[in-house]
Design a protein around this motif. Structure first.
Motif, PDB file in Angstrom:
ATOM      1  N   GLY A 101      -7.185   2.545  -8.798  1.00 41.69           N
ATOM      2  CA  GLY A 101      -7.948   1.926  -7.723  1.00 41.69           C
ATOM      3  C   GLY A 101      -7.445   0.534  -7.421  1.00 41.69           C
ATOM      4  N   THR A 102      -7.946  -0.045  -6.340  1.00 40.66           N
ATOM      5  CA  THR A 102      -7.483  -1.359  -5.888  1.00 40.66           C
ATOM      6  C   THR A 102      -8.659  -2.249  -5.495  1.00 40.66           C
ATOM      7  OG1 THR A 102      -5.380  -0.499  -5.030  1.00 40.66           O
ATOM      8  CG2 THR A 102      -6.151  -2.563  -4.099  1.00 40.66           C
TER       9      THR A 102
ATOM     10  N   LEU B 110     -15.965  -0.376  -7.784  1.00 40.32           N
ATOM     11  CA  LEU B 110     -14.730   0.403  -7.831  1.00 40.32           C
ATOM     12  C   LEU B 110     -14.842   1.545  -8.836  1.00 40.32           C
ATOM     13  CD1 LEU B 110     -11.893   0.568  -6.677  1.00 40.32           C
ATOM     14  CD2 LEU B 110     -11.096  -0.801  -8.594  1.00 40.32           C
TER      15      LEU B 110
ATOM     16  N   VAL C  82      -4.860  -6.085   4.792  1.00 44.63           N
ATOM     17  CA  VAL C  82      -5.271  -4.849   4.134  1.00 44.63           C
ATOM     18  C   VAL C  82      -6.391  -4.263   4.990  1.00 44.63           C
ATOM     19  CG1 VAL C  82      -6.249  -3.821   2.076  1.00 44.63           C
ATOM     20  CG2 VAL C  82      -4.669  -5.728   1.873  1.00 44.63           C
TER      21      VAL C  82
ATOM     22  N   ALA D  11      -8.923  -5.760  -3.345  1.00 47.08           N
ATOM     23  CA  ALA D  11      -8.022  -6.565  -2.515  1.00 47.08           C
ATOM     24  C   ALA D  11      -8.703  -7.729  -1.833  1.00 47.08           C
ATOM     25  CB  ALA D  11      -7.352  -5.680  -1.472  1.00 47.08           C
TER      26      ALA D  11
ATOM     27  N   ASN E 165      -7.374   6.232  -1.484  1.00 50.86           N
ATOM     28  CA  ASN E 165      -7.554   5.753  -2.849  1.00 50.86           C
ATOM     29  C   ASN E 165      -8.794   4.874  -2.967  1.00 50.86           C
ATOM     30  OD1 ASN E 165      -4.329   5.998  -2.530  1.00 50.86           O
ATOM     31  ND2 ASN E 165      -5.009   6.465  -4.597  1.00 50.86           N
TER      32      ASN E 165
ATOM     33  N   THR F 249     -11.003   1.910  -3.314  1.00 51.49           N
ATOM     34  CA  THR F 249     -10.693   0.522  -2.985  1.00 51.49           C
ATOM     35  C   THR F 249     -11.966  -0.271  -2.762  1.00 51.49           C
ATOM     36  OG1 THR F 249      -8.703   1.292  -1.832  1.00 51.49           O
ATOM     37  CG2 THR F 249      -9.384  -0.961  -1.409  1.00 51.49           C
TER      38      THR F 249
ATOM     39  N   LEU G 192     -12.894  -4.040  -1.021  1.00 52.14           N
ATOM     40  CA  LEU G 192     -12.374  -5.207  -0.315  1.00 52.14           C
ATOM     41  C   LEU G 192     -13.243  -6.414  -0.613  1.00 52.14           C
ATOM     42  CD1 LEU G 192     -11.402  -3.907   3.237  1.00 52.14           C
ATOM     43  CD2 LEU G 192      -9.927  -4.507   1.318  1.00 52.14           C
TER      44      LEU G 192
ATOM     45  N   ILE H  21      -6.588   1.851   4.152  1.00 49.25           N
ATOM     46  CA  ILE H  21      -7.230   2.274   2.915  1.00 49.25           C
ATOM     47  C   ILE H  21      -7.731   3.708   3.043  1.00 49.25           C
ATOM     48  CG2 ILE H  21      -9.235   1.908   1.451  1.00 49.25           C
ATOM     49  CD1 ILE H  21      -8.952  -1.103   2.282  1.00 49.25           C
TER      50      ILE H  21
ATOM     51  N   MET I  71       0.833  -1.200   0.000  1.00 51.98           N
ATOM     52  CA  MET I  71       0.000   0.000   0.000  1.00 51.98           C
ATOM     53  C   MET I  71       0.871   1.255   0.000  1.00 51.98           C
ATOM     54  SD  MET I  71      -3.115  -1.036  -0.109  1.00 51.98           S
ATOM     55  CE  MET I  71      -4.317   0.154   0.446  1.00 51.98           C
TER      56      MET I  71
END
Lengths: 346, 346
Positions: free
Chosen positions: A124-125, A317, A132, A127, A142, A144, A146, A137, A112
């Motif tokens: 973007g992410t 996202l 995490v 995960a 950013n 994100t 999950l 976050i 990260m």
DNA sequence: GTGAAAGCGCTAACAA
DNA sequence: TTGTTAGCGCTTTCAC
């Protein structure tokens, strides 16, 4: 190395316009005469021009790259997950960037923090990785999503596996097939009713809760001996468990494993001891990895549609990314499942 | 989104130096007073500064990103390959970027052309993907290492699997275990001796050649009926083959499969027809995927050390990247193998 | 419909 | 040891 890659300027000179016009033409923006655009495209094609992403995103603040973060690549579950997520990201015209953390929270934190997450390396992410944290976050700011974070009241959008209902259905299936003494193979320790009624932040306790409720509802025992604890989610841990169970004559007639690799390991470990599946004991897994369709015996499982899951995750996202002012609210979605009955519970 | 990410300038202002000095300090370059460096590092730490890779590589022409291109992520062979390559790339302080082409030559060509390969997005590529041609690589002019490209006289560095020797050893193992009528399961059509003696650009014919030589050397038959052709490298194709073989009473007592997933599929397909492995027929695979250690029966295989392979491939690539004037010569390396005898050939 | 100006954040080369 | 200059290739803004 070849000659330098062609730039906007090169095209502009050939066509006899400015780089600005070329940029607009190539990006399909309005305000360029059709004939000019055609000329630009032709020259770009001939020069084999490709936009320089670094420069482009340096200025625009958008890279078009979505990071997909997982614990590992080899576990079949993860191999299928990254496959589905990559495809979905590409389907949306973006580029997937895969990263693995090896189940290590430090590694996740490092990822990260890494330079590649500063500036505009990723838009973007998504995960599914240990460590995490929501805090991390939110701090990063950013976009994100999950996966399977199961927090009760998430501050970050999540897409979750059907942990409770799926595990419940898995146990019910074993019961329907005649099992009366069912073991639950999990990394989570035995938990009493009060513990299980609380909310938890990882999926295993939630799955255990689902399994328990099926047992209780059917008047079957749920106590510490019925929870078989393993130390990891791969085949070897399943094999170890099977050896222990066989060697101690545990006496279960059915097992729910918290994932398919554990279940395949369990079957393999039983084979080592001459215990036959499904003749002597029945086994059901969770996730629905493809290998379960080709194993001996084939594996019954609680199957989750990863394509659907990927679609939801990427959709969420993109909503965050495209919302200019952070005017969105985190959502928590739970995907559906299908119980696939195969040879291992016949 | 949070406030804007801190830049060199922000640190410079706080410390009271210029961005240039900060840049040098952060990159550990000589010519910065220790006390200044310490101050810079402290402020960078406090501001949570991360270098902007886009800007950095736009200027320096180096991204530190290595592309790993494969056909797919899900086949266990590829899952293990990308795992090993990713780790090795990171071990060298670089960042792996995974890309899949889905066995499609157009997709591979597109990937090579894509914006992300122009400019300085990647410092180099390691590829094990259909349709990544030498011509395309040479045209792009980018540092590249091909895996298992098996060309006789490569213009690009390659690292190859021990196709011929490995297949030969696999067949010899079946013979040693008493097999006298051996089938070779492959995507490659039957080829006569002349065809096989020529050089080929994919690994299957080379493996077939190795298998053939073991048969011939042992005075065993090699003719069209001994080559069982399949249309892909996954379990379903192995299952289909097993069904065909069982239904036609093919009469083989041993099989070499061109990869482990095919072998596992073959075993599964035989199970459908009541053919037992190894009691009725013996089966050996190729690659050494971990699932072969946990299947029922466990799978004998020609195992390749992917960590070693990754080390060689990355080493070769770095040599190309770090050589300023392209003053290197392409190399072709073949890695070693180990024959792992397990239950499927007992 | 097109172009000029400005600068994203960083670093190579050179000057002080 | 530190700073100045210049520019990587592109896109945003605004003027024409």
């Amino acid at each position: 190395m070849n000659a330098k890659a062609p730039t906007l300027k090169d095209i502009a000179e050939e066509v006899g316009v400015t780089p600005m016009t070329v940029s607009k033409a190539l990006r399909g923006m309005p305000g360029v005469k059709a004939s000019t655009r055609a000329k630009v495209l032709a020259v770009a094609e001939r020069l084999n021009y490709r936009v320089n992403v670094q420069a482009s995103s340096l200025k625009s603040g958008r890279s078009g790259i979505i990071r997909i973060m997982v614990n590992e690549y080899r576990l079949p579950f993860y191999a299928q997950l990254i496959d589905a997520l990559s495809d979905e990201v590409r389907r949306n015209g973006l580029t997937p960037f895969l990263q693995k953390t090896g189940y290590s929270a430090e590694s996740a934190a490092e990822a990260m923090r890494s330079p590649y997450f500063s500036g505009s390396m990723f838009d973007g992410t998504i995960a599914h990785a240990s460590g995490v944290t929501e805090a991390g976050i939110l701090k990063s700011g950013n976009p994100t999503v999950l996966l399977d974070d199961c927090a009760a009241n998430p501050a970050v959008s999540t897409v979750n596996w059907p942990n409770e209902m799926g595990a419940r259905a898995g146990v019910q299936h074993l019961i329907d097939r005649g099992c009366r003494n069912i073991g639950i193979v999990t990394v989570c320790p035995y938990m009493d009713v009060e513990d299980l009624l609380r909310d938890h932040v990882s999926n295993d306790p939630v799955r255990l809760r689902g399994a328990r409720s099926a047992l209780i509802d059917n008047g079957l025992p749920y106590d510490p001996e019925h929870v078989i604890r393993v130390t990891g989610l791969n085949e070897p841990q399943g094999i170890d468990a099977a050896h222990r169970l066989a060697d101690t004559h545990a006496g279960f007639d059915g097992y729910l494993c918290m994932n398919d690799s554990l279940a395949l390991g369990l079957i393999r470990g039983f084979a080592d001891r001459g215990v036959r599946v499904p003749d002597d004991v029945r086994v059901i897994g969770f996730d629905g990895i493809v290998a379960g369709a080709y194993s001996v015996p084939t594996l019954s499982t609680v199957s989750v549609d990863l394509d659907q899951l990927a679609q939801i995750a990427v959709g969420q996202l993109l909503r965050q990314i495209n919302d200019p002012d952070g005017d969105w609210r985190p959502t928590a979605t739970t995907v559906g499942f299908a119980l696939i009955a195969r040879e291992s519970t016949r």
